[in-house]
Design an enzyme around this catalytic site. Structure first.
Site, PDB file in Angstrom:
ATOM      1  N   HIS A 257     -46.582 -18.617  26.206  1.00 21.34           N
ATOM      2  CA  HIS A 257     -47.652 -17.814  26.807  1.00 21.34           C
ATOM      3  C   HIS A 257     -47.014 -16.949  27.890  1.00 21.34           C
ATOM      4  O   HIS A 257     -46.633 -17.446  28.955  1.00 21.34           O
ATOM      5  CB  HIS A 257     -48.730 -18.738  27.391  1.00 21.34           C
ATOM      6  CG  HIS A 257     -49.373 -19.588  26.343  1.00 21.34           C
ATOM      7  ND1 HIS A 257     -49.731 -20.898  26.553  1.00 21.34           N
ATOM      8  CD2 HIS A 257     -49.693 -19.293  25.052  1.00 21.34           C
ATOM      9  CE1 HIS A 257     -50.260 -21.376  25.423  1.00 21.34           C
ATOM     10  NE2 HIS A 257     -50.253 -20.424  24.512  1.00 21.34           N
TER      11      HIS A 257
ATOM     12  N   HIS B 207     -45.008 -24.521  30.530  1.00 24.93           N
ATOM     13  CA  HIS B 207     -46.206 -23.665  30.633  1.00 24.93           C
ATOM     14  C   HIS B 207     -46.718 -23.616  32.070  1.00 24.93           C
ATOM     15  O   HIS B 207     -46.225 -24.307  32.953  1.00 24.93           O
ATOM     16  CB  HIS B 207     -47.330 -24.247  29.759  1.00 24.93           C
ATOM     17  CG  HIS B 207     -47.103 -24.089  28.296  1.00 24.93           C
ATOM     18  ND1 HIS B 207     -47.785 -23.192  27.521  1.00 24.93           N
ATOM     19  CD2 HIS B 207     -46.241 -24.736  27.461  1.00 24.93           C
ATOM     20  CE1 HIS B 207     -47.376 -23.284  26.269  1.00 24.93           C
ATOM     21  NE2 HIS B 207     -46.434 -24.209  26.204  1.00 24.93           N
TER      22      HIS B 207
ATOM     23  N   GLU C 144     -46.864 -28.527  32.547  1.00 27.00           N
ATOM     24  CA  GLU C 144     -47.801 -27.548  33.111  1.00 27.00           C
ATOM     25  C   GLU C 144     -47.603 -27.449  34.614  1.00 27.00           C
ATOM     26  O   GLU C 144     -47.601 -28.466  35.315  1.00 27.00           O
ATOM     27  CB  GLU C 144     -49.252 -27.960  32.821  1.00 27.00           C
ATOM     28  CG  GLU C 144     -49.607 -28.002  31.341  1.00 27.00           C
ATOM     29  CD  GLU C 144     -49.863 -26.627  30.720  1.00 27.00           C
ATOM     30  OE1 GLU C 144     -49.835 -25.612  31.464  1.00 27.00           O
ATOM     31  OE2 GLU C 144     -50.089 -26.575  29.488  1.00 27.00           O
TER      32      GLU C 144
ATOM     33  N   GLU D 146     -47.414 -16.871  31.755  1.00 31.05           N
ATOM     34  CA  GLU D 146     -47.071 -18.083  32.510  1.00 31.05           C
ATOM     35  C   GLU D 146     -45.614 -17.979  32.974  1.00 31.05           C
ATOM     36  O   GLU D 146     -44.723 -18.704  32.534  1.00 31.05           O
ATOM     37  CB  GLU D 146     -47.343 -19.313  31.645  1.00 31.05           C
ATOM     38  CG  GLU D 146     -48.831 -19.451  31.338  1.00 31.05           C
ATOM     39  CD  GLU D 146     -49.162 -20.366  30.167  1.00 31.05           C
ATOM     40  OE1 GLU D 146     -50.338 -20.374  29.748  1.00 31.05           O
ATOM     41  OE2 GLU D 146     -48.258 -21.064  29.666  1.00 31.05           O
TER      42      GLU D 146
HETATM   43 ZN    ZN Z   1     -49.464 -22.078  28.237  1.00 31.57          ZN
END
Ligand code: ZN
Length: 380
Positions: A171, A264, A340, A174
């Site tokens: 992504h 991420h 994350e 990010e």
């Molecule tokens: Zn992500």
């Protein structure tokens, strides 16, 4: 004044700049996709205001329709005068519009959702790394916009060595994910670092610092050049839709995988956490023991990591098999985690001037390397 996004990873649509106290802006959608949240633009102030210290109030009027509206709650945008140091600026969200306010002290100022990691910096990372004797810079193929899918192979191949794979920025908005890899690679290539040297005796690392270079340059939040969310492509990737995943997955099938980390950022949660494989078909007691040990080690290593808050646990056998971590963890029956980091701050250890930052992401990447070191002898 003038506002522009005509640069690497720029994203803003200018609606009205006639009044510095009431600037109207919108975030653009990812190309061929409904997703939007990443913004990155430059504000050039009017020379007439120099010395008058005029407050600029910028309303992003479509923020309430963005991909992750909860991401704007308690969120502060970042700004920079020198494009190196990014600081938080007063930001409010009323449910519809995101309002950023700043009285610039220099003529020109950049604003972004998070500290950007440019395509040029990405090239610097790759090419500095390749000069290390244990590192190879490999090009797996090209993206749909014709950019290289670049892989750093770090560590000499030898009988019995483990294969650890790390991917970041599926992504593209990010950016903390590539800052994380920047720190991790820097440490891994430091010949004075004992953890790095011990690891390279036992491991070959395969690192993809940027899984989505097209999305990054285009200023996307979540998708590639044709609006495809790469982290939903791992079951059946194709060169037509998702060459980024197809190429990396082919290489994984060739090397095997003993451990996988996919890095991420999370829009809403103000903490660092991991999400694992409890929902995949092949999950078993051994897999759970590896996950539990790794989390326990990371908690011991750094107060920036925690395991109390995160995503809900997946029901047995119900994990989405198209997600990278799930596909890799299931196929290779290996320890596989999605990492994350917050866009906001780590509210267990808040820093009001910078929030969660590029620098803290890099340091966390370095710390995760210690975690990998403690797991190596358990992986097979
Ligand atoms: Zn992500």
């Amino acid at each position: 004044m003038q506002i522009t996004d005509k640069f690497d990873s720029g994203n803003i649509r200018v609606i009205d700049t006639s009044d510095a106290a009431n600037i109207q802006l919108e975030i653009k959608h990812d190309h061929q996709s409904e997703f939007f949240q990443w913004f990155h633009f430059k504000l050039q102030t009017d020379p007439i205001n120099r010395g008058e210290a005029q407050e600029h109030v910028m309303h992003i009027t479509n923020a309430g329709k963005s991909a992750y509206v909860k991401g704007w709650l308690d969120y502060q945008a970042v700004a920079s005068y020198d494009r190196e140091h990014w600081f938080r600026v007063p930001t409010q969200f009323d449910g519809e519009k995101l309002t950023i306010s700043l009285t610039p002290i220099y003529d020109s100022v950049y604003f972004a959702y998070f500290a950007p990691y440019s395509y040029e910096r990405h090239q610097d990372l790759l090419h500095n790394a390749q000069m290390h004797p244990d590192c190879q810079l490999q090009v797996l193929g090209q993206t749909l916009d014709g950019r290289d899918m670049s892989l750093l192979k770090i560590g000499a191949e030898a009988e019995g060595k483990r294969s650890v794979w790390i991917t970041a920025r599926q992504h593209p908005g990010e950016t903390m994910a590539e800052w994380f890899v920047d720190g991790l690679v820097g440490r891994l290539l430091d010949e004075d670092d004992g953890v790095a040297r011990a690891l390279l005796n036992k491991v070959v690392f395969y690192i993809v610092p940027n899984m989505n270079p097209d999305g990054g340059v285009r200023g996307h939040l979540r998708t590639n050049a044709v609006g495809v969310n790469l982290n939903r492509e791992w079951l059946e990737p194709s060169m037509a839709r998702s060459p980024e995943v197809f190429l990396v997955r082919e290489k994984m099938l060739a090397t095997g995988v003993d451990m996988f980390l996919d890095v991420h950022g999370d829009e809403a949660l103000p903490v660092n956490f991991v999400a694992g494989c409890e929902g995949v078909v092949a999950y078993d007691a051994r897999h759970k023991a590896l996950e539990d040990k790794f989390k326990k080690i990371m908690i011991a290593i750094t107060p920036e990591f925690q395991d109390d808050r995160g995503y809900g646990k997946g029901a047995p056998g119900k994990a989405n098999p198209t997600v990278a971590t799930h596909w890799v963890g299931n196929h290779f029956r290996c320890l596989a985690y999605t990492i994350e980091m917050p866009f906001k701050d780590n509210d267990l250890l808040p820093d009001y001037s910078v929030g969660w930052s590029d620098e803290r992401s890099s340091l966390l990447g370095r710390d995760f390397l210690t975690g990998v070191y403690h797991m190596i002898d358990d992986l097979r």
